[in-house]
Write an enzyme that holds these catalytic residues in place. Structure first.
Site, PDB file in Angstrom:
ATOM      1  N   ASP A   1      -2.664  -4.992   0.479  1.00  0.00           N
ATOM      2  CA  ASP A   1      -2.322  -6.336   0.684  1.00  0.00           C
ATOM      3  C   ASP A   1      -2.975  -6.853   1.900  1.00  0.00           C
ATOM      4  O   ASP A   1      -3.236  -7.828   2.030  1.00  0.00           O
ATOM      5  CB  ASP A   1      -0.605  -6.385   0.820  1.00  0.00           C
ATOM      6  CG  ASP A   1      -0.078  -5.072   1.771  1.00  0.00           C
ATOM      7  OD1 ASP A   1      -1.003  -4.323   2.312  1.00  0.00           O
ATOM      8  OD2 ASP A   1       0.926  -5.099   1.833  1.00  0.00           O
TER       9      ASP A   1
ATOM     10  N   MET B   1       0.887  -1.309  -0.089  1.00  0.00           N
ATOM     11  CA  MET B   1      -0.232   0.007   0.063  1.00  0.00           C
ATOM     12  C   MET B   1       0.989   1.338   0.055  1.00  0.00           C
ATOM     13  O   MET B   1       1.952   1.097   0.214  1.00  0.00           O
ATOM     14  CB  MET B   1      -1.032  -0.084   1.304  1.00  0.00           C
ATOM     15  CG  MET B   1      -2.165  -1.165   1.284  1.00  0.00           C
ATOM     16  SD  MET B   1      -3.053  -1.021   2.536  1.00  0.00           S
ATOM     17  CE  MET B   1      -4.214   0.117   2.137  1.00  0.00           C
ATOM     18  N   HIS B   2       0.135   2.256  -0.278  1.00  0.00           N
ATOM     19  CA  HIS B   2       0.896   3.794   0.078  1.00  0.00           C
ATOM     20  C   HIS B   2       1.691   4.313  -0.986  1.00  0.00           C
ATOM     21  O   HIS B   2       2.010   5.402  -1.027  1.00  0.00           O
ATOM     22  CB  HIS B   2       1.233   3.826   1.427  1.00  0.00           C
ATOM     23  CG  HIS B   2       0.476   3.317   2.491  1.00  0.00           C
ATOM     24  ND1 HIS B   2      -0.970   3.656   2.663  1.00  0.00           N
ATOM     25  CD2 HIS B   2       0.941   2.551   3.395  1.00  0.00           C
ATOM     26  CE1 HIS B   2      -1.209   3.103   3.658  1.00  0.00           C
ATOM     27  NE2 HIS B   2      -0.286   2.081   4.049  1.00  0.00           N
TER      28      HIS B   2
END
Length: 484
Positions: A235, A79-80
């Protein structure tokens, strides 16, 4: 057949399942992380494509007929990450990853704007995407001026697979631009970072179609063109789908590179001051909360590199029976910390070392330090209104029974070990591909595995662990006082 692709930090995993959700085969493509400066963590998105192609090619070599029968593909990803594209979809710079903390000044500035916590339900952490774009604007203005699209890592793979700029709710909730309650981009928050919705991908739910496989790739892999690519998930939400952690009250503890204490919620329950993440789940009408520690199994991997012993050898030296904590404590803040401190500057430490502190004592302290970090997350979830009565263990670190005993005792709740099988993010992604392709009932597909064994807290050591946890809690402000 259904294919799950999980883009992790260390590689891409491709996993095939059949209609009965039996795993047919899996393959892997490796990735490396670049750390050009302290606190930086980057990857070249082209390497994601290469790793995914390697993994799918290996599946084709081993299971050509099954791969040819794939009807749905699901995506999961770290992520991110800030993947920046120009108007021609050319990558403008290496992707700034989830564990990159360079933008902590920008994160603090955005977090000081009360709209961010009100709309997203979260602190603006340095690892989130929005402060990374603010950093690029401040430090690489010529690149920022060319940004036409911002994609999360798995959605860059989607662009390669489908030609579409699409994301979904669970991953997008970790950008600090999503209205998490309303499940849509916030124009106000985008404007606060000098962006607008034209630079964002369109949004679908994780169980919905999010593009179709391009004919060129279908021909290369011997697959049917037009296979449905599901919205997928970040995830942790994908792992939750794989574990069947989708109903309120269900929870898991993940011992991967980072550590996650994840709880499924049936409603939106923000409490940003606790430093708990409140995100959309991959299933429609669902949310989740999680405490996140940045270095879980990575702490043991670090010790492994220092000592020259692999992780299994280190934990094996402790034996089978849980020991009372020694006087040595470890803070697992090798990359800073999120829950509960939101501190990008803090770093890890050993305290209480003596001449008698051998390798086994250091290993024990590392395992306990991570267990106590999970206890911090449990307390933060409690403050956010979520009570957990048990958790299921997933991730590579969960292979250590000693570690699971320490976690159960530190948390004071049972830790369930699932029956043998692959129930991680790639499996969850494959499930989402099945749901999207067949319009299946998500709750009928995302069921939990059987529990092979439950590890109960060691009540005889509960008092010793409680004392060690209080010592652990007292160390953060002391270490923080001498951190730059």
């Amino acid at each position: 057949m259904y294919l799950g692709l999980d883009l992790g930090t260390s590689g891409v995993k491709a996993l095939l399942i059949d209609g009965a959700q039996r795993v047919v085969g899996s393959a892997h493509g490796d990735l490396d992380v670049s750390r050009p400066h302290p606190g930086w963590s980057e990857q070249d998105p082209a390497h994601w494509v290469q790793a995914a192609d390697t993994a799918v090619a290996a599946l084709k070599a081993a299971h050509p007929n099954e791969l040819a029968a794939v009807r749905g593909i699901g995506l999961s990803g770290q992520m991110h990450g800030a993947t920046l594209l120009d108007a021609g979809d050319k990558v403008l710079r290496p992707c700034i990853l989830w564990n990159d903390t360079r933008s902590y000044h920008e994160a603090a500035a955005l977090d000081a704007d009360p709209r961010f916590r009100k709309i997203t339900g979260n602190i603006v952490f340095p690892g989130f995407t929005a402060p990374k774009l603010a950093w690029v604007k401040n430090n690489e203005p010529e690149i920022f001026a060319k940004v036409a699209k911002v994609l999360l890592p798995k959605d860059f793979l989607r662009l390669w697979l489908t030609g579409e700029h699409i994301s979904e709710m669970s991953d997008s909730a970790g950008t600090a631009w999503l209205d998490v309650a309303q499940r849509r981009w916030s124009p106000d928050l985008l404007a606060a970072t000098n962006l607008d919705e034209r630079q964002m991908p369109s949004l679908v739910e994780g169980t919905q179609a999010g593009g179709l496989l391009r004919a060129e790739l279908a021909a290369k892999w011997g697959m049917h063109p037009g296979a449905v690519v599901a919205g997928g998930a970040g995830d942790n939400a994908a792992s939750a789908c794989g574990m069947g952690t989708v109903k309120p009250g269900a929870a898991f503890v993940s011992l991967g590179t980072s550590g996650v204490l994840f709880a499924a919620n049936g409603s939106y329950l923000p409490n940003p001051q606790s430093a708990v993440h409140t995100f959309c789940h991959a299933l429609p009408g669902a949310w989740h909360q999680m405490g996140v520690i940045l270095s879980a199994a990575d702490s043991l991997n670090w010790l492994s590199e220092i000592t020259g012993k692999d992780a299994g050898e280190l934990t094996g030296e402790l034996g089978d029976d849980l020991k009372a904590p020694s006087c040595v404590s470890f803070l697992p803040y090798l990359s800073g910390e999120r829950t509960p401190h939101n501190d990008a500057v803090i770093r890890g430490s050993f305290t209480g070392l003596g001449h008698e502190s051998d390798r086994a004592v250091l290993t024990q302290a590392v395992l306990e330090g991570v267990a106590f970090a999970f206890r911090d997350s449990l307390e933060a979830l409690h403050a956010a209104g979520t009570e957990l009565t048990r958790v299921t263990a997933i991730g590579g670190g969960s292979r250590s029974r000693y570690w699971l005993k320490a976690i159960a005792t530190a948390l004071g709740i049972p830790v369930d070990i699932p029956a043998d099988g692959d129930f991680g993010a790639a499996f969850g992604a494959a499930r989402l591909g099945l749901i999207a392709a067949e319009d299946a009932d998500p709750h009928a597909i995302c069921t939990p595995p059987e529990t092979a064994e439950s590890i109960e807290p060691d009540r005889a050591l509960s008092s010793a662990f409680a004392d060690a946890y209080q010592r652990y809690r007292a160390l953060y402000p002391a270490i923080r006082g001498v951190s730059s």
